[in-house]
Design a protein around this motif. Structure first.
Motif, PDB file in Angstrom:
ATOM      1  N   GLY A 144      27.521  57.860  39.847  1.00  0.00           N
ATOM      2  CA  GLY A 144      28.658  56.999  40.165  1.00  0.00           C
ATOM      3  C   GLY A 144      28.273  55.532  40.190  1.00  0.00           C
ATOM      4  N   ILE A 145      27.131  55.233  40.788  1.00  0.00           N
ATOM      5  CA  ILE A 145      26.661  53.849  40.826  1.00  0.00           C
ATOM      6  C   ILE A 145      26.374  53.357  39.408  1.00  0.00           C
ATOM      7  CG2 ILE A 145      24.746  52.367  41.560  1.00  0.00           C
ATOM      8  CD1 ILE A 145      24.705  54.018  44.171  1.00  0.00           C
ATOM      9  N   GLY A 146      25.782  54.220  38.589  1.00  0.00           N
ATOM     10  CA  GLY A 146      25.541  53.849  37.188  1.00  0.00           C
ATOM     11  C   GLY A 146      26.840  53.567  36.447  1.00  0.00           C
TER      12      GLY A 146
ATOM     13  N   GLY B 133      31.384  46.434  34.259  1.00  0.00           N
ATOM     14  CA  GLY B 133      31.381  45.015  33.906  1.00  0.00           C
ATOM     15  C   GLY B 133      31.126  44.752  32.435  1.00  0.00           C
ATOM     16  N   PRO B 134      30.006  45.232  31.892  1.00  0.00           N
ATOM     17  CA  PRO B 134      29.753  44.999  30.465  1.00  0.00           C
ATOM     18  C   PRO B 134      30.814  45.626  29.550  1.00  0.00           C
ATOM     19  CG  PRO B 134      27.737  45.675  31.562  1.00  0.00           C
ATOM     20  CD  PRO B 134      28.835  45.821  32.558  1.00  0.00           C
TER      21      PRO B 134
ATOM     22  N   LEU C 258      33.878  43.468  29.595  1.00  0.00           N
ATOM     23  CA  LEU C 258      33.684  42.302  28.719  1.00  0.00           C
ATOM     24  C   LEU C 258      33.918  42.661  27.257  1.00  0.00           C
ATOM     25  CD1 LEU C 258      30.589  40.370  30.077  1.00  0.00           C
ATOM     26  CD2 LEU C 258      32.928  39.586  29.900  1.00  0.00           C
ATOM     27  N   LEU C 259      33.429  43.818  26.865  1.00  0.00           N
ATOM     28  CA  LEU C 259      33.606  44.257  25.483  1.00  0.00           C
ATOM     29  C   LEU C 259      35.087  44.452  25.146  1.00  0.00           C
ATOM     30  CD1 LEU C 259      32.186  45.128  22.862  1.00  0.00           C
ATOM     31  CD2 LEU C 259      32.151  47.441  23.785  1.00  0.00           C
ATOM     32  N   VAL C 260      35.844  45.058  26.062  1.00  0.00           N
ATOM     33  CA  VAL C 260      37.274  45.261  25.833  1.00  0.00           C
ATOM     34  C   VAL C 260      37.997  43.920  25.756  1.00  0.00           C
ATOM     35  CG1 VAL C 260      39.388  46.216  26.825  1.00  0.00           C
ATOM     36  CG2 VAL C 260      37.301  47.566  26.819  1.00  0.00           C
ATOM     37  N   TRP C 261      37.689  43.019  26.690  1.00  0.00           N
ATOM     38  CA  TRP C 261      38.303  41.690  26.643  1.00  0.00           C
ATOM     39  C   TRP C 261      37.967  40.991  25.329  1.00  0.00           C
ATOM     40  CZ3 TRP C 261      41.968  39.042  28.975  1.00  0.00           C
ATOM     41  CH2 TRP C 261      42.389  39.436  30.229  1.00  0.00           C
TER      42      TRP C 261
ATOM     43  N   TRP D 241      36.363  38.407  34.581  1.00  0.00           N
ATOM     44  CA  TRP D 241      35.904  38.773  35.917  1.00  0.00           C
ATOM     45  C   TRP D 241      36.584  38.036  37.060  1.00  0.00           C
ATOM     46  CZ3 TRP D 241      29.967  39.124  34.740  1.00  0.00           C
ATOM     47  CH2 TRP D 241      29.730  40.293  34.015  1.00  0.00           C
ATOM     48  N   ILE D 242      37.139  36.868  36.835  1.00  0.00           N
ATOM     49  CA  ILE D 242      37.767  36.123  37.930  1.00  0.00           C
ATOM     50  C   ILE D 242      39.163  36.662  38.270  1.00  0.00           C
ATOM     51  CG2 ILE D 242      38.568  33.858  38.709  1.00  0.00           C
ATOM     52  CD1 ILE D 242      35.514  34.125  38.597  1.00  0.00           C
ATOM     53  N   PRO D 243      40.074  36.838  37.306  1.00  0.00           N
ATOM     54  CA  PRO D 243      41.419  37.295  37.666  1.00  0.00           C
ATOM     55  C   PRO D 243      41.500  38.632  38.402  1.00  0.00           C
ATOM     56  CG  PRO D 243      41.452  36.359  35.483  1.00  0.00           C
ATOM     57  CD  PRO D 243      40.006  36.462  35.903  1.00  0.00           C
ATOM     58  N   PRO D 244      40.640  39.628  38.113  1.00  0.00           N
ATOM     59  CA  PRO D 244      40.776  40.876  38.868  1.00  0.00           C
ATOM     60  C   PRO D 244      40.595  40.728  40.381  1.00  0.00           C
ATOM     61  CG  PRO D 244      39.517  41.279  36.895  1.00  0.00           C
ATOM     62  CD  PRO D 244      39.705  39.786  36.998  1.00  0.00           C
ATOM     63  N   MET D 245      39.964  39.648  40.835  1.00  0.00           N
ATOM     64  CA  MET D 245      39.859  39.439  42.281  1.00  0.00           C
ATOM     65  C   MET D 245      41.233  39.209  42.895  1.00  0.00           C
ATOM     66  SD  MET D 245      36.376  37.378  43.147  1.00  0.00           S
ATOM     67  CE  MET D 245      36.766  35.898  42.278  1.00  0.00           C
ATOM     68  N   GLY D 246      42.206  38.797  42.074  1.00  0.00           N
ATOM     69  CA  GLY D 246      43.551  38.557  42.574  1.00  0.00           C
ATOM     70  C   GLY D 246      44.275  39.808  43.019  1.00  0.00           C
ATOM     71  N   LYS D 247      43.782  40.980  42.661  1.00  0.00           N
ATOM     72  CA  LYS D 247      44.454  42.210  43.087  1.00  0.00           C
ATOM     73  C   LYS D 247      44.366  42.411  44.592  1.00  0.00           C
ATOM     74  CE  LYS D 247      40.633  45.385  42.290  1.00  0.00           C
ATOM     75  NZ  LYS D 247      40.131  46.454  41.457  1.00  0.00           N
TER      76      LYS D 247
END
Length: 160
Positions: free
Chosen positions: A47-49, A55-56, A59-62, A83-89
């Motif tokens: 799960g941790i993996g 994240g990576p 980035l690839l999808v974006w 990575w910044i906008p998802p903090m808005g959730k």
């Protein structure tokens, strides 16, 4: 002086968002009954993996979505956009994430309509991924026993 005030305002906004994030996480962690937690260490490591791969892969999808709409972007802009906008959730109202994504994209020179379509596509992909990953829980025997219609829910979700 104006640049200093803008930078100070940015730090204040990040501080407010991080406050919401920390409060939400602390609230949820405080609800855990730790006496009942007995993890399977292999699945915990897996799960941790998986979490570290998010994240990576995000980035690839974006990168792929933005390249299809506006052309290739640099990694610096891509990291900010992904990575910044998802903090808005974590901000009450649940629209801060998409609004933040559109705002950041407009600051990077991406038209708002295209940025909105990419943000909505990303939310749709996240929802679809959650549905696909979560569907097998409907086939779990204890759930089927307590909720006989659960297996049918799995097939309805698969049809959607």
């Amino acid at each position: 002086m104006r640049a200093f005030l803008i930078r100070l305002l940015k730090f204040a906004v990040v501080g407010v968002i991080l406050t919401f994030v920390v409060r939400a996480i602390a609230r949820d962690v405080s609800r855990i009954d730790w006496s009942m937690v007995d993890p399977d260490w292999l699945f915990l490591a897996l799960g941790i993996g998986a979490i570290l791969l998010v994240g990576p892969l995000q980035l690839l999808v974006w990168k792929c979505l933005l390249a299809a709409y506006v052309g290739p972007m640099g990694w610096r802009e891509l990291v900010v956009q992904a990575w910044i906008p998802p903090m808005g959730k974590y901000v009450p109202g649940k629209v801060a994430s998409i609004a933040g994504s559109v705002y950041i994209a407009s600051q990077l020179g991406i038209p708002a309509a295209r940025a909105l379509s990419v943000a909505v596509a990303m939310d749709g992909l996240a929802l679809l991924t959650g549905l696909i990953v979560g569907m097998p829980i409907f086939l779990f025997k204890p759930l089927r026993e307590s909720m006989p219609v659960a297996a049918w829910m799995c097939f309805v979700a698969a049809g959607v």
